[in-house]
Each structure stands twice: as C-alpha cells, then as structure tokens.
Design an enzyme around this catalytic site. Structure first.
Site, PDB file in Angstrom:
ATOM      1  N   LYS A   1       0.977  -1.166  -0.115  1.00  0.00           N
ATOM      2  CA  LYS A   1       0.008   0.020  -0.121  1.00  0.00           C
ATOM      3  C   LYS A   1       0.800   1.259  -0.035  1.00  0.00           C
ATOM      4  O   LYS A   1       1.973   1.128   0.304  1.00  0.00           O
ATOM      5  CB  LYS A   1      -0.909   0.061   1.263  1.00  0.00           C
ATOM      6  CG  LYS A   1      -0.327   0.295   2.517  1.00  0.00           C
ATOM      7  CD  LYS A   1      -0.030   1.566   3.079  1.00  0.00           C
ATOM      8  CE  LYS A   1       0.832   1.693   4.174  1.00  0.00           C
ATOM      9  NZ  LYS A   1       1.558   2.864   4.602  1.00  0.00           N
TER      10      LYS A   1
ATOM     11  N   PRO B   1       9.125  -3.994  -0.298  1.00  0.00           N
ATOM     12  CA  PRO B   1      10.263  -3.579   0.556  1.00  0.00           C
ATOM     13  C   PRO B   1       9.907  -3.881   1.950  1.00  0.00           C
ATOM     14  O   PRO B   1       8.796  -3.636   2.690  1.00  0.00           O
ATOM     15  CB  PRO B   1      10.244  -2.021   0.309  1.00  0.00           C
ATOM     16  CG  PRO B   1       9.465  -1.786  -0.764  1.00  0.00           C
ATOM     17  CD  PRO B   1       8.365  -3.058  -1.121  1.00  0.00           C
TER      18      PRO B   1
ATOM     19  N   ALA C   1      10.629  -2.750   6.005  1.00  0.00           N
ATOM     20  CA  ALA C   1      10.512  -1.740   6.732  1.00  0.00           C
ATOM     21  C   ALA C   1      10.504  -0.247   5.841  1.00  0.00           C
ATOM     22  O   ALA C   1      11.414   0.635   6.162  1.00  0.00           O
ATOM     23  CB  ALA C   1      11.749  -1.609   7.605  1.00  0.00           C
ATOM     24  N   GLY C   2       9.533  -0.594   4.798  1.00  0.00           N
ATOM     25  CA  GLY C   2       9.585   0.809   3.842  1.00  0.00           C
ATOM     26  C   GLY C   2       8.484   1.561   3.875  1.00  0.00           C
ATOM     27  O   GLY C   2       8.435   2.453   2.825  1.00  0.00           O
ATOM     28  N   GLY C   3       7.564   1.365   4.786  1.00  0.00           N
ATOM     29  CA  GLY C   3       6.216   2.262   4.757  1.00  0.00           C
ATOM     30  C   GLY C   3       5.267   1.867   3.814  1.00  0.00           C
ATOM     31  O   GLY C   3       4.306   2.712   3.335  1.00  0.00           O
ATOM     32  N   MET C   4       5.442   0.450   3.231  1.00  0.00           N
ATOM     33  CA  MET C   4       4.463   0.030   2.396  1.00  0.00           C
ATOM     34  C   MET C   4       3.657  -1.299   2.759  1.00  0.00           C
ATOM     35  O   MET C   4       3.062  -1.943   2.116  1.00  0.00           O
ATOM     36  CB  MET C   4       5.218  -0.504   1.124  1.00  0.00           C
ATOM     37  CG  MET C   4       5.989   0.655   0.399  1.00  0.00           C
ATOM     38  SD  MET C   4       6.246   0.369  -1.415  1.00  0.00           S
ATOM     39  CE  MET C   4       4.913   0.689  -2.084  1.00  0.00           C
ATOM     40  N   ALA C   5       3.519  -1.394   3.987  1.00  0.00           N
ATOM     41  CA  ALA C   5       2.752  -2.285   4.638  1.00  0.00           C
ATOM     42  C   ALA C   5       3.227  -3.634   4.510  1.00  0.00           C
ATOM     43  O   ALA C   5       2.394  -4.883   4.155  1.00  0.00           O
ATOM     44  CB  ALA C   5       1.123  -1.967   4.423  1.00  0.00           C
TER      45      ALA C   5
ATOM     46  N   SER D   1       2.213  -5.949   7.273  1.00  0.00           N
ATOM     47  CA  SER D   1       0.794  -5.955   7.394  1.00  0.00           C
ATOM     48  C   SER D   1       0.237  -7.106   6.251  1.00  0.00           C
ATOM     49  O   SER D   1      -0.793  -7.812   6.546  1.00  0.00           O
ATOM     50  CB  SER D   1       0.326  -4.789   7.217  1.00  0.00           C
ATOM     51  OG  SER D   1       0.801  -3.794   8.236  1.00  0.00           O
TER      52      SER D   1
ATOM     53  N   ASP E   1      -2.592  -1.391   9.813  1.00  0.00           N
ATOM     54  CA  ASP E   1      -2.618  -1.519   8.450  1.00  0.00           C
ATOM     55  C   ASP E   1      -3.052  -2.735   7.955  1.00  0.00           C
ATOM     56  O   ASP E   1      -3.179  -3.099   6.762  1.00  0.00           O
ATOM     57  CB  ASP E   1      -1.256  -1.194   7.583  1.00  0.00           C
ATOM     58  CG  ASP E   1      -0.847   0.280   7.763  1.00  0.00           C
ATOM     59  OD1 ASP E   1      -1.473   0.965   7.994  1.00  0.00           O
ATOM     60  OD2 ASP E   1       0.463   0.537   7.753  1.00  0.00           O
TER      61      ASP E   1
HETATM   62  O1  C5P Z   1      -0.485  -0.593  14.271  1.00  0.00           O
HETATM   63  P1  C5P Z   1       1.053  -0.613  13.968  1.00  0.00           P
HETATM   64  O2  C5P Z   1       1.493  -2.168  14.899  1.00  0.00           O
HETATM   65  O3  C5P Z   1       1.348  -1.058  12.643  1.00  0.00           O
HETATM   66  O4  C5P Z   1       1.647   0.453  14.325  1.00  0.00           O
HETATM   67  C1  C5P Z   1       2.937   0.383  14.659  1.00  0.00           C
HETATM   68  C2  C5P Z   1       3.501   1.782  15.518  1.00  0.00           C
HETATM   69  O5  C5P Z   1       3.287   2.744  14.613  1.00  0.00           O
HETATM   70  C3  C5P Z   1       2.605   1.944  16.908  1.00  0.00           C
HETATM   71  O6  C5P Z   1       3.207   1.072  17.985  1.00  0.00           O
HETATM   72  C4  C5P Z   1       2.786   3.591  17.184  1.00  0.00           C
HETATM   73  O7  C5P Z   1       4.115   3.559  17.708  1.00  0.00           O
HETATM   74  C5  C5P Z   1       2.851   4.000  15.679  1.00  0.00           C
HETATM   75  N1  C5P Z   1       1.293   4.303  15.225  1.00  0.00           N
HETATM   76  C6  C5P Z   1       0.745   5.543  15.501  1.00  0.00           C
HETATM   77  N2  C5P Z   1      -0.568   5.926  15.287  1.00  0.00           N
HETATM   78  C7  C5P Z   1      -1.130   4.889  14.154  1.00  0.00           C
HETATM   79  C8  C5P Z   1      -0.431   3.863  13.578  1.00  0.00           C
HETATM   80  C9  C5P Z   1       0.651   3.373  14.353  1.00  0.00           C
HETATM   81  O8  C5P Z   1       1.350   6.198  16.478  1.00  0.00           O
HETATM   82  N3  C5P Z   1      -2.040   5.283  13.869  1.00  0.00           N
END
Ligand code: C5P
Length: 314
Positions: free
Chosen positions: A15, A100, A102-106, A109, A142
């Site tokens: 994503k 990727p 740890a790339g910000g592309m889920a 997830s 995500d």
């Molecule tokens: O939900 P997820 O495990 O992917 O989130 C990882 C981390 O990203 C959370 O522990 C939090 O530090 C941060 N996060 C946040 N607000 C969100 C989603 C994620 O601060 N809405």
C-alpha cells in the site's frame, strides 16, 4: 483452487498513502489518522502448509531483514487465528517477499493478512469478513487494509475503513531505500518536531480532516488533479531521520514524475506519473541516478488479499 488439502496461498498487495493526515497522539500510544490508502501492484505471496510445528521461511532479496521467529506478524496472525479457532497453530509459513521491508508500504501487514486468509482457508474456518477484519485490526493498524485493498479512507489508527470510489489506474515509480525506518520511531520524530514548535496549528488537530478534494480527484481518475493533492504528514519526520531522501524526491521530480512523496512512514518514495510509459521512463532515469537501492514501477488501486494456486516448489 489451491493444490491438495495441506496448503493454501494468499497474494497480498503493498500500500501507499495518497494522503496521510496524522492527528494528536492518543492515550493508547497511537495517533488518530485520516488517511487515503491505495493498494499497489507489488505483492507478497504467503503459503501456509500443515506441519508438525509452527515455522516461517522467507524467500526474496530482502529475506535477511525479515524476522523468522514468533515476532513475525504472519506467525502472530496464525497463532491468533488458531487460538480463536481452538486449535494448534502448527503450519509452515513460506513468504515470497517482493514488498520492501520496513519501507512504509505495509509489507509486514501484507504478510499478516496473507497468513490469516491462507490459514483460514487451510483450516476451512467459517469466518465472516467482519471477524477476519477484527482479528486483522488487533494485529496492526494496516492489516485490515491489506485484506480489503482497492482505495479506502482509513480513520481511527488506520483500521477503520471506508471504500473510496476510484476510476482507472494510476501509475507509480517506487524508489526503495537501502535502509529501513521503524514506524514507531518516525511517529516519535513527528511528535518531537511538533513539540519543538509553538502553537495549536502544529498540535496535529488538522491531521484528522478528511481529504475531500483528493477523494473527488481519485473518483474522476484525473492523474493531474490527484498529483498536487498527494500529502504525507509523516514526511518531515522521515526526512529528518533520513535527510538523503530529499535527494531521492528531487531526482524523481526531475526525471519527469508529476509528484513524489514518502510512502507512509518511509523511507520508500513513491512517484506518480502521467502514464504507464512515463513511469517506465522515470524509473529508468531514477535507476541511473543512483539515489535508490532499487527502482520499480507499480500501478493501483488493485484488489486486496486473495487466494491463488499454491506453487508446489515453494
Ligand atoms: O499498528 P502498528 O503495529 O502497525 O503500529 C506500529 C507503531 O506505529 C505503533 O506502535 C505506534 O508507535 C505507531 N502508530 C501510531 N499511530 C497509528 C499507527 C501506528 O502512532 N495510527
């Protein structure tokens, strides 16, 4: 359907966030979001096979960056689903990784969503979509979107989804960075940057506004209307942690992209291009500029997690 009774495979898209508005930090440590998710044609395949114990293997260039122990989100998904179904989680999970890490592309997830869907199929669980989405939301913000795909407005911590009308394909160039960024550290950096400034305008209240103009543009399918509306509140924090990303963003625009943004918490950068051909040209130019570890093209919105035939060789 999937070969044999002992295996099932799900294919799950990456994503990007066309809009990522970050609101205030909540009591539970998450931030209130208003985001427009878009699923892209870059996929991880997750296979689960009946086995004597839970195990996880990863295939793909970035396999060494992926944890293969119980902390992997796909393993946690299987454990959670098994607990709900009142059975043991004994499956071998095999992830064919293209998203990727740890790339910000889920990517993590996507693997969790794939493991959920494939294990539910393998175990023939009679789960409603709502139940599956509930388990997904417990695993990560995500994960529900990785299941649903398409384009969707995400609120809450990103787990509450509303489908968004969209027309046609949008064409992207994806620049993958040599080193990842941890999502919590990027959110922490945003809080730090906001705290170090004065005034309510930086408190994040504006972050929860719905991106109405962008939603209209997506529905029209007009890429030139979409491009100037791409926005990511996490971008300054990602740039603060990886200043070289500025160069990547500049290089993409100079190569002819209509717009470029950091994807989610980064460090992957996504460049919107006018056409599929333009994306190929921008990708070629960006590859040559040496600002990214890898450069790929992708399009979207595409469908979310779905079952595919299992590859017997994996
Ligand atoms: O939900 P997820 O495990 O992917 O989130 C990882 C981390 O990203 C959370 O522990 C939090 O530090 C941060 N996060 C946040 N607000 C969100 C989603 C994620 O601060 N809405």
């Amino acid at each position: 359907m999937n070969a044999g009774l002992g295996a099932a495979t799900a294919r799950v898209p990456a994503k990007i966030n066309l809009h990522l508005g970050v609101g205030p930090l909540r009591e539970d440590g998450f931030h209130e979001l208003s985001t427009l998710f878009c699923a892209l044609s870059m996929y991880d395949d997750v296979t689960v096979r009946t086995a004597d114990e839970l195990s996880l293997t990863v295939r793909g260039e970035s396999r060494r960056q992926v944890p293969t122990d119980a902390s992997n989100l796909a393993a946690r998904a299987v454990v959670e689903l098994a607990a709900r179904a009142g059975r043991d989680p004994h499956v071998a999970i095999a992830i064919d990784k293209h998203i990727p890490v740890a790339g910000g592309m889920a990517g993590g997830s996507a693997d969790a969503a794939g493991a959920l869907l494939a294990a539910a199929r393998l175990w023939r669980l009679d789960l409603s979509r709502t139940e599956l989405l509930e388990i997904a939301a417990d695993l990560g913000s995500d994960v529900p979107f990785s299941l649903t795909g398409g384009a969707a407005l995400g609120t809450g911590r990103g787990e509450k989804l509303l489908p968004v009308l969209h027309r046609g394909d949008f064409h992207w160039v994806i620049a993958v960075s040599g080193s990842g960024l941890s999502t919590p550290s990027v959110y922490r950096e945003l809080d730090r940057l906001r705290d170090s400034r004065d005034g309510a305008e930086h408190s994040g209240d504006a972050g929860t506004r719905r991106p109405d103009e962008l939603m209209v543009a997506i529905a029209s399918g007009d890429v030139h209307a979409v491009a100037p509306l791409l926005h990511n509140d996490l971008q300054p924090a990602a740039l603060s942690l990886q200043p070289l990303l500025r160069r990547t963003l500049r290089a993409g625009r100079e190569a002819g992209a209509l717009a470029g943004i950091v994807s989610g918490s980064g460090p992957t950068c996504a460049f919107l291009c006018a056409t599929a051909d333009a994306a190929v040209e921008v990708a070629a130019e960006l590859s040559g500029s040496g600002v990214a570890k890898a450069v790929r093209t992708a399009s979207g919105p595409v469908a979310g997690a779905r079952l595919i035939p299992t590859d017997k060789n994996h």
